[in-house]
Design a protein around this motif. Sequence first.
Motif, PDB file in Angstrom:
ATOM      1  N   ALA A 173       0.838  -1.070   0.113  1.00 63.27           N
ATOM      2  CA  ALA A 173      -0.042   0.172  -0.211  1.00 63.27           C
ATOM      3  C   ALA A 173       1.169   1.323  -0.007  1.00 63.27           C
ATOM      4  O   ALA A 173       2.005   1.310   0.766  1.00 63.27           O
ATOM      5  CB  ALA A 173      -1.031   0.002   1.293  1.00 63.27           C
ATOM      6  N   PRO A 174       0.443   2.280  -0.776  1.00 62.00           N
ATOM      7  CA  PRO A 174       1.217   3.683  -0.408  1.00 62.00           C
ATOM      8  C   PRO A 174       1.446   3.800   0.642  1.00 62.00           C
ATOM      9  O   PRO A 174       0.365   3.895   1.653  1.00 62.00           O
ATOM     10  CB  PRO A 174       0.431   4.367  -1.503  1.00 62.00           C
ATOM     11  N   ALA A 175       2.217   4.532   1.133  1.00 60.90           N
ATOM     12  CA  ALA A 175       2.601   5.139   2.636  1.00 60.90           C
ATOM     13  C   ALA A 175       1.536   6.109   2.829  1.00 60.90           C
ATOM     14  O   ALA A 175       1.279   5.945   4.133  1.00 60.90           O
ATOM     15  CB  ALA A 175       3.954   5.975   2.477  1.00 60.90           C
ATOM     16  N   SER A 176       1.013   6.800   1.959  1.00 61.40           N
ATOM     17  CA  SER A 176      -0.115   7.695   2.578  1.00 61.40           C
ATOM     18  C   SER A 176      -1.359   7.035   3.012  1.00 61.40           C
ATOM     19  O   SER A 176      -2.187   7.520   3.976  1.00 61.40           O
ATOM     20  CB  SER A 176      -0.595   8.768   1.385  1.00 61.40           C
ATOM     21  N   LEU A 177      -1.844   5.697   2.567  1.00 56.12           N
ATOM     22  CA  LEU A 177      -2.699   5.095   2.746  1.00 56.12           C
ATOM     23  C   LEU A 177      -2.467   4.387   4.193  1.00 56.12           C
ATOM     24  O   LEU A 177      -3.345   4.034   4.905  1.00 56.12           O
ATOM     25  CB  LEU A 177      -3.005   3.798   1.893  1.00 56.12           C
ATOM     26  N   LYS A 178      -1.052   4.203   4.401  1.00 52.98           N
ATOM     27  CA  LYS A 178      -0.884   3.246   5.627  1.00 52.98           C
ATOM     28  C   LYS A 178      -1.154   4.230   7.058  1.00 52.98           C
ATOM     29  O   LYS A 178      -1.399   3.624   8.142  1.00 52.98           O
ATOM     30  CB  LYS A 178       0.599   2.762   5.938  1.00 52.98           C
ATOM     31  N   THR A 179      -1.069   5.549   6.865  1.00 46.00           N
ATOM     32  CA  THR A 179      -1.250   6.418   7.912  1.00 46.00           C
ATOM     33  C   THR A 179      -2.622   7.309   7.675  1.00 46.00           C
ATOM     34  O   THR A 179      -2.914   8.128   8.318  1.00 46.00           O
ATOM     35  CB  THR A 179      -0.125   7.498   8.174  1.00 46.00           C
ATOM     36  N   GLN A 180      -3.532   6.569   7.242  1.00 51.98           N
ATOM     37  CA  GLN A 180      -4.882   7.494   6.933  1.00 51.98           C
ATOM     38  C   GLN A 180      -5.609   6.966   8.395  1.00 51.98           C
ATOM     39  O   GLN A 180      -5.449   6.091   9.119  1.00 51.98           O
ATOM     40  CB  GLN A 180      -5.685   6.956   5.704  1.00 51.98           C
ATOM     41  N   PRO A 181      -6.475   7.946   8.671  1.00 47.19           N
ATOM     42  CA  PRO A 181      -7.209   7.650   9.937  1.00 47.19           C
ATOM     43  C   PRO A 181      -8.206   6.489  10.059  1.00 47.19           C
ATOM     44  O   PRO A 181      -8.590   6.098   8.860  1.00 47.19           O
ATOM     45  CB  PRO A 181      -8.142   8.909  10.135  1.00 47.19           C
ATOM     46  N   GLN A 188     -16.957   2.979  19.481  1.00 50.22           N
ATOM     47  CA  GLN A 188     -15.554   3.082  18.789  1.00 50.22           C
ATOM     48  C   GLN A 188     -14.909   4.555  19.245  1.00 50.22           C
ATOM     49  O   GLN A 188     -15.793   5.426  19.494  1.00 50.22           O
ATOM     50  CB  GLN A 188     -15.692   3.156  17.601  1.00 50.22           C
ATOM     51  N   ALA A 189     -13.643   4.744  19.197  1.00 47.95           N
ATOM     52  CA  ALA A 189     -12.952   5.804  19.841  1.00 47.95           C
ATOM     53  C   ALA A 189     -13.132   6.990  18.902  1.00 47.95           C
ATOM     54  O   ALA A 189     -13.503   6.554  17.546  1.00 47.95           O
ATOM     55  CB  ALA A 189     -11.510   5.598  20.075  1.00 47.95           C
ATOM     56  N   LYS A 190     -13.207   8.453  19.312  1.00 50.02           N
ATOM     57  CA  LYS A 190     -13.710   9.247  18.146  1.00 50.02           C
ATOM     58  C   LYS A 190     -12.427   9.564  17.284  1.00 50.02           C
ATOM     59  O   LYS A 190     -12.620   9.654  16.041  1.00 50.02           O
ATOM     60  CB  LYS A 190     -13.751  10.723  19.141  1.00 50.02           C
ATOM     61  N   SER A 191     -11.214   9.372  17.442  1.00 53.62           N
ATOM     62  CA  SER A 191     -10.149   9.866  16.544  1.00 53.62           C
ATOM     63  C   SER A 191      -8.875   8.952  16.895  1.00 53.62           C
ATOM     64  O   SER A 191      -8.440   8.845  17.668  1.00 53.62           O
ATOM     65  CB  SER A 191      -9.624  11.332  16.890  1.00 53.62           C
ATOM     66  N   VAL A 192      -8.683   7.965  15.757  1.00 49.41           N
ATOM     67  CA  VAL A 192      -7.428   7.240  15.651  1.00 49.41           C
ATOM     68  C   VAL A 192      -6.644   7.496  14.426  1.00 49.41           C
ATOM     69  O   VAL A 192      -7.398   7.387  13.516  1.00 49.41           O
ATOM     70  CB  VAL A 192      -7.679   5.844  15.914  1.00 49.41           C
ATOM     71  N   PRO A 193      -5.458   7.936  14.298  1.00 50.89           N
ATOM     72  CA  PRO A 193      -4.950   8.429  13.217  1.00 50.89           C
ATOM     73  C   PRO A 193      -4.248   7.479  12.076  1.00 50.89           C
ATOM     74  O   PRO A 193      -3.660   7.849  11.123  1.00 50.89           O
ATOM     75  CB  PRO A 193      -3.527   9.581  13.729  1.00 50.89           C
ATOM     76  N   VAL A 194      -4.534   6.202  12.206  1.00 49.01           N
ATOM     77  CA  VAL A 194      -4.031   5.070  11.664  1.00 49.01           C
ATOM     78  C   VAL A 194      -5.182   4.002  11.626  1.00 49.01           C
ATOM     79  O   VAL A 194      -5.915   3.861  12.386  1.00 49.01           O
ATOM     80  CB  VAL A 194      -2.629   4.281  12.003  1.00 49.01           C
ATOM     81  N   ARG A 195      -5.010   3.402  10.337  1.00 49.05           N
ATOM     82  CA  ARG A 195      -6.038   2.376  10.145  1.00 49.05           C
ATOM     83  C   ARG A 195      -5.399   0.756  10.043  1.00 49.05           C
ATOM     84  O   ARG A 195      -5.579  -0.183   9.622  1.00 49.05           O
ATOM     85  CB  ARG A 195      -6.855   2.512   8.847  1.00 49.05           C
ATOM     86  N   SER A 196      -3.997   0.695  10.501  1.00 48.93           N
ATOM     87  CA  SER A 196      -3.206  -0.288  10.368  1.00 48.93           C
ATOM     88  C   SER A 196      -3.323  -1.182  11.843  1.00 48.93           C
ATOM     89  O   SER A 196      -4.043  -0.344  12.753  1.00 48.93           O
ATOM     90  CB  SER A 196      -1.632   0.150  10.424  1.00 48.93           C
ATOM     91  N   THR A 197      -3.242  -2.239  11.908  1.00 44.92           N
ATOM     92  CA  THR A 197      -3.264  -3.022  13.008  1.00 44.92           C
ATOM     93  C   THR A 197      -2.765  -2.700  14.240  1.00 44.92           C
ATOM     94  O   THR A 197      -1.462  -2.320  14.035  1.00 44.92           O
ATOM     95  CB  THR A 197      -2.994  -4.539  12.848  1.00 44.92           C
ATOM     96  N   LEU A 198      -3.516  -2.585  15.255  1.00 44.18           N
ATOM     97  CA  LEU A 198      -2.809  -2.388  16.540  1.00 44.18           C
ATOM     98  C   LEU A 198      -2.731  -3.537  17.503  1.00 44.18           C
ATOM     99  O   LEU A 198      -3.826  -4.143  17.639  1.00 44.18           O
ATOM    100  CB  LEU A 198      -3.616  -1.193  17.200  1.00 44.18           C
ATOM    101  N   SER A 199      -1.687  -3.869  17.912  1.00 44.46           N
ATOM    102  CA  SER A 199      -1.352  -5.175  18.648  1.00 44.46           C
ATOM    103  C   SER A 199      -1.493  -5.204  20.011  1.00 44.46           C
ATOM    104  O   SER A 199      -1.623  -6.101  20.694  1.00 44.46           O
ATOM    105  CB  SER A 199      -0.190  -5.708  18.007  1.00 44.46           C
ATOM    106  N   ALA A 200      -1.024  -3.835  20.695  1.00 42.35           N
ATOM    107  CA  ALA A 200      -1.072  -3.602  22.028  1.00 42.35           C
ATOM    108  C   ALA A 200      -1.540  -2.410  22.619  1.00 42.35           C
ATOM    109  O   ALA A 200      -1.536  -1.141  21.867  1.00 42.35           O
ATOM    110  CB  ALA A 200       0.165  -4.262  22.664  1.00 42.35           C
ATOM    111  N   VAL A 201      -1.994  -2.236  23.892  1.00 43.41           N
ATOM    112  CA  VAL A 201      -2.383  -1.059  24.554  1.00 43.41           C
ATOM    113  C   VAL A 201      -2.168  -1.218  25.885  1.00 43.41           C
ATOM    114  O   VAL A 201      -1.956  -2.331  26.469  1.00 43.41           O
ATOM    115  CB  VAL A 201      -3.728  -0.745  24.227  1.00 43.41           C
ATOM    116  N   PHE A 202      -1.539  -0.176  26.515  1.00 43.47           N
ATOM    117  CA  PHE A 202      -1.018   0.014  27.826  1.00 43.47           C
ATOM    118  C   PHE A 202      -1.472   1.350  28.471  1.00 43.47           C
ATOM    119  O   PHE A 202      -1.329   2.424  28.044  1.00 43.47           O
ATOM    120  CB  PHE A 202       0.545  -0.320  28.056  1.00 43.47           C
ATOM    121  N   PHE A 203      -2.005   1.358  29.535  1.00 42.18           N
ATOM    122  CA  PHE A 203      -2.164   2.676  30.426  1.00 42.18           C
ATOM    123  C   PHE A 203      -1.400   2.793  31.549  1.00 42.18           C
ATOM    124  O   PHE A 203      -1.642   1.975  32.651  1.00 42.18           O
ATOM    125  CB  PHE A 203      -3.684   2.712  30.785  1.00 42.18           C
TER     126      PHE A 203
END
Length: 347
Positions: A45-53, A96-111
């Motif tokens: 995928a083009p780089a621009s698509l990898k970081t679309q919201p 769903q969260a209001k705003s996530v700047p990428v549509r790539s797979t997110l594999s982990a989260v930590f708070f």
Amino acid sequence: MRKTVYRFRRSGVVMSLALYVFLACPANAREGAPPPPPVPGAGAAPASLKTQPAEATTAATKAIMLSSARAGKRIVAVGNHGVVLLSDTDGADFRQAKSVPVRSTLSAVFFVDEKTGWAVGQWGVVLRTDDAGESWTLQRHDTSVDQPLFSVWFRDRQRGYAVGLWSLVVATTDGGKTWTQVILPPPPGGKKADRNLLKIFANRMGTLFVAAEQGMILKSYDGESWAYVNTGYKGSFWTGIVLNNGTILVGGLRGTIYRSADDGRSWREAKSEFKSSITDFAEAGGKVYAAGLDGVFLESDDNGATFKGSQREDRLPFTAISVNSVGKLVKFSKQGVVKDPPNEPSK
């Protein structure tokens, strides 16, 4: 999402680059060798698509969820296509969260507290939130190579670490504004650091552990100098946890769970009758729980020495567990948020 093929060194071992790769890669994915060089125009995928919201979708609760965490009383889960789910009802429902700047797979989260957290994933993405997961900012990504980050852990609001494919360790001391790669030593008998690092976690003293492939656990007291600990197992560990009493558990392929009661110096295999790969652990109400593929869910009342369990008839692959604010379990899967069957109440 682009699918990357990884080739195994050892035949007969499957799904060993963590659940991320099991879910994201073709069935013939192989462990232990670097991905083939990219072919121009061949599915990248083009780089621009990898970081679309990430896109808002009514099917968000059915997306593959790979990790979950508590942000105060809120439960936050992340997964495929940049989907982030939030629950303020102890897991009864999600949005769903209001705003996530990428549509790539997110594999982990930590708070690190009730507001501030990080998520990591494909293309080496690191995201930060300061409003308990409602909105996220992009702190790191590398679209030149798909070297995913599999796990993230923070000591406080400034100091944190993320780990991933091919011994990738990155560290920050400014809350994620800048990230520096930590160069690991070669494993015993190896010429270079090339282990896939699948889950980073820590004990109450801040000692860091990383569950890795080929039965290895990495250990560090400062996040800079790392040592390899050989558990005696030859397969991959996908996840790990330090229990309230200090016992360390790691789990992975074929239902394997190893246990250490001496800060990782020695390890013994826990007893379990199931052979489905372990994807996550949780501790609640004096018991330890382990989620697995093939609809397997385990529990232990002896601090992880032995496990008993059950298996769903539909074999739904469990991927993550959270403990809600009243001590009940919330489960996630390859089909999103799990609703237990009527004859199988939640713990």
